[in-house]
Design an enzyme around this catalytic site. Structure first.
Site, PDB file in Angstrom:
ATOM      1  N   ASP A  17      45.733  -8.451  30.770  1.00  8.39           N
ATOM      2  CA  ASP A  17      45.735  -9.077  32.106  1.00  8.39           C
ATOM      3  C   ASP A  17      47.177  -9.023  32.617  1.00  8.39           C
ATOM      4  O   ASP A  17      48.106  -8.749  31.863  1.00  8.39           O
ATOM      5  CB  ASP A  17      45.232 -10.533  32.064  1.00  8.39           C
ATOM      6  CG  ASP A  17      45.097 -11.133  33.463  1.00  8.39           C
ATOM      7  OD1 ASP A  17      44.861 -10.369  34.417  1.00  8.39           O
ATOM      8  OD2 ASP A  17      45.252 -12.362  33.620  1.00  8.39           O
ATOM      9  N   TYR A  19      48.453  -8.346  40.203  1.00 10.03           N
ATOM     10  CA  TYR A  19      47.661  -7.121  40.342  1.00 10.03           C
ATOM     11  C   TYR A  19      46.884  -7.119  41.661  1.00 10.03           C
ATOM     12  O   TYR A  19      46.549  -6.067  42.186  1.00 10.03           O
ATOM     13  CB  TYR A  19      46.646  -7.020  39.196  1.00 10.03           C
ATOM     14  CG  TYR A  19      47.160  -6.386  37.915  1.00 10.03           C
ATOM     15  CD1 TYR A  19      48.463  -5.905  37.789  1.00 10.03           C
ATOM     16  CD2 TYR A  19      46.305  -6.244  36.816  1.00 10.03           C
ATOM     17  CE1 TYR A  19      48.894  -5.317  36.599  1.00 10.03           C
ATOM     18  CE2 TYR A  19      46.734  -5.653  35.635  1.00 10.03           C
ATOM     19  CZ  TYR A  19      48.021  -5.196  35.532  1.00 10.03           C
ATOM     20  OH  TYR A  19      48.437  -4.611  34.362  1.00 10.03           O
ATOM     21  N   CYS A  54      40.482  -9.317  33.350  1.00  8.17           N
ATOM     22  CA  CYS A  54      41.002  -9.401  34.715  1.00  8.17           C
ATOM     23  C   CYS A  54      39.961  -8.772  35.637  1.00  8.17           C
ATOM     24  O   CYS A  54      39.570  -7.617  35.448  1.00  8.17           O
ATOM     25  CB  CYS A  54      42.308  -8.605  34.764  1.00  8.17           C
ATOM     26  SG  CYS A  54      42.984  -8.390  36.402  1.00  8.17           S
ATOM     27  N   ASN A  55      39.507  -9.545  36.623  1.00 11.04           N
ATOM     28  CA  ASN A  55      38.518  -9.010  37.562  1.00 11.04           C
ATOM     29  C   ASN A  55      39.101  -7.876  38.398  1.00 11.04           C
ATOM     30  O   ASN A  55      38.436  -6.879  38.675  1.00 11.04           O
ATOM     31  CB  ASN A  55      38.051 -10.111  38.521  1.00 11.04           C
ATOM     32  CG  ASN A  55      37.253 -11.200  37.826  1.00 11.04           C
ATOM     33  OD1 ASN A  55      36.047 -11.206  37.861  1.00 11.04           O
ATOM     34  ND2 ASN A  55      37.944 -12.122  37.177  1.00 11.04           N
ATOM     35  N   THR A  56      40.350  -8.034  38.811  1.00 10.86           N
ATOM     36  CA  THR A  56      40.983  -7.033  39.674  1.00 10.86           C
ATOM     37  C   THR A  56      41.059  -5.693  38.958  1.00 10.86           C
ATOM     38  O   THR A  56      40.701  -4.644  39.512  1.00 10.86           O
ATOM     39  CB  THR A  56      42.411  -7.501  40.049  1.00 10.86           C
ATOM     40  OG1 THR A  56      42.326  -8.836  40.546  1.00 10.86           O
ATOM     41  CG2 THR A  56      43.045  -6.608  41.076  1.00 10.86           C
ATOM     42  N   CYS A  81      38.404 -14.587  39.517  1.00  3.82           N
ATOM     43  CA  CYS A  81      39.713 -14.195  38.991  1.00  3.82           C
ATOM     44  C   CYS A  81      39.889 -15.011  37.722  1.00  3.82           C
ATOM     45  O   CYS A  81      39.629 -16.228  37.718  1.00  3.82           O
ATOM     46  CB  CYS A  81      40.812 -14.537  40.007  1.00  3.82           C
ATOM     47  SG  CYS A  81      42.477 -14.429  39.316  1.00  3.82           S
ATOM     48  N   THR A  82      40.329 -14.364  36.651  1.00  3.40           N
ATOM     49  CA  THR A  82      40.388 -15.077  35.369  1.00  3.40           C
ATOM     50  C   THR A  82      41.471 -16.159  35.334  1.00  3.40           C
ATOM     51  O   THR A  82      41.486 -16.984  34.428  1.00  3.40           O
ATOM     52  CB  THR A  82      40.605 -14.087  34.206  1.00  3.40           C
ATOM     53  OG1 THR A  82      41.777 -13.293  34.486  1.00  3.40           O
ATOM     54  CG2 THR A  82      39.406 -13.177  34.031  1.00  3.40           C
ATOM     55  N   HIS A  83      42.358 -16.156  36.324  1.00  6.55           N
ATOM     56  CA  HIS A  83      43.342 -17.240  36.397  1.00  6.55           C
ATOM     57  C   HIS A  83      42.696 -18.563  36.824  1.00  6.55           C
ATOM     58  O   HIS A  83      43.219 -19.633  36.538  1.00  6.55           O
ATOM     59  CB  HIS A  83      44.434 -16.904  37.423  1.00  6.55           C
ATOM     60  CG  HIS A  83      45.534 -16.039  36.885  1.00  6.55           C
ATOM     61  ND1 HIS A  83      45.372 -14.705  36.620  1.00  6.55           N
ATOM     62  CD2 HIS A  83      46.821 -16.340  36.560  1.00  6.55           C
ATOM     63  CE1 HIS A  83      46.523 -14.213  36.166  1.00  6.55           C
ATOM     64  NE2 HIS A  83      47.413 -15.177  36.120  1.00  6.55           N
TER      65      HIS A  83
HETATM   66  N1  DGL Z   1      43.704 -12.425  36.481  1.00  2.50           N
HETATM   67  C1  DGL Z   1      43.477 -11.399  37.400  1.00  2.50           C
HETATM   68  C2  DGL Z   1      42.064 -11.286  37.911  1.00  2.50           C
HETATM   69  O1  DGL Z   1      41.155 -11.737  37.270  1.00  2.50           O
HETATM   70  C3  DGL Z   1      44.513 -10.939  38.376  1.00  2.50           C
HETATM   71  C4  DGL Z   1      45.609 -11.798  38.888  1.00  2.50           C
HETATM   72  C5  DGL Z   1      46.631 -10.955  39.652  1.00  2.50           C
HETATM   73  O2  DGL Z   1      47.511 -10.415  38.969  1.00  2.50           O
HETATM   74  O3  DGL Z   1      46.526 -10.819  40.864  1.00  2.50           O
HETATM   75  O4  DGL Z   1      41.813 -10.709  38.923  1.00  2.50           O
END
Ligand code: DGL
Length: 261
Positions: A7, A38, A69-71, A181-183
């Site tokens: 990620d 990302y 990470c979804n992105t 988003c995994t955050h």
């Molecule tokens: N954790 C990430 C996601 O799930 C991306 C966060 C990022 O870097 O923008 O999309």
């Protein structure tokens, strides 16, 4: 068995924590903080960078990689599957479960700008939620707040509430919010506080753990001490390093390799 995670930041830890509880293995978490966020990068950047990071993890012995990470998943997982022979498990927004729950009444998706505006998610919505009114909201600011909370235990309630109150989610009254988003599972409490109390938040951490378990198969539990290694692409400070020790990472390294162009 050695399992890699990728990620841009701490978000993937929300998935890692669930997987690690269910699957005994050696783990390497590769955090590309050199290029966070990302959610503001192009698709070709994400594909090239994920190729490079995956190659590094495979050289380090990873036999399965979770793109936590979804992105990165929505933009690069198919590309990675075409180029490498090991299995990749990706994370995509829980559109299908949200549609099953909403029964046509609509829901919201909170994601990064790249995921919210991307073709992959539009396709998921067309496929699984054609009758739902879906509100999409992308925010890199929420990603940064999750970083501040996880690393430094900062109180980010007010900022989360300020961001959501001017977002299209506010006032829409949709009772279901997909954390795309995994955050964002790390901000679940703050997000719930900022929205009507009955709001249901959906994420995919548990489903990913089940998928990894299925792919890895039954491993006999031994007394083996498993390794938990954390690699960042930009050096971490002392507070971050202490935090990682508390999270169980006994090995920490920095791999400051820039993207190859
Ligand atoms: N954790 C990430 C996601 O799930 C991306 C966060 C990022 O870097 O923008 O999309």
């Amino acid at each position: 068995m050695r399992i890699g995670f990728i990620d841009s930041g701490v978000g993937g830890l929300s998935v890692y924590q669930q997987v690690q509880q269910q699957v005994p293995a050696d783990y390497i978490y590769l955090m590309d903080n050199k290029y966070l966020p990302y959610g503001e990068k192009s698709e070709s950047f994400i594909q090239q960078r994920l190729y490079q990071l995956s190659q590094h993890l495979i050289e380090l012995g990873a036999e399965l990689i979770v793109i936590a990470c979804n992105t990165a998943t929505t933009q690069a997982v198919e590309f990675l599957r075409q180029h490498f022979s090991i299995p990749f498990v990706g994370v995509v927004p829980a559109i299908k479960p949200a549609a099953a729950l909403s029964q046509g009444k609509g829901f919201a998706v909170l994601a990064t700008p790249a995921t919210a505006n991307g073709e992959y998610m539009a396709g998921l919505i067309r496929q699984f939620a054609p009758h739902d009114d879906v509100i999409k909201f992308g925010s890199s600011e929420l990603v940064r707040l999750a970083e501040d909370k996880v690393w430094y235990q900062q109180d980010v309630r007010q900022q989360v509430s300020d961001i959501l109150s001017v977002s299209p989610i506010a006032g829409h009254g949709c009772g279901i919010v997909v954390l795309g988003c995994t955050h964002f599972p790390f901000l679940a409490e703050e997000i719930k506080q900022a929205l009507p109390s009955a709001t249901v938040l959906l994420d995919t951490g548990e489903a990913i753990a089940r998928r990894v378990k299925q792919l890895v198969g039954l491993q006999s539990l031994t007394d083996k001490q498993y390794q938990h290694c954390f690699i960042s692409t930009r050096a971490l400070n002392e507070l971050q390093s202490d935090r990682l020790k508390k999270l169980g990472f006994d090995q920490q390294q920095c791999w400051p390799m820039p993207i190859l162009s």
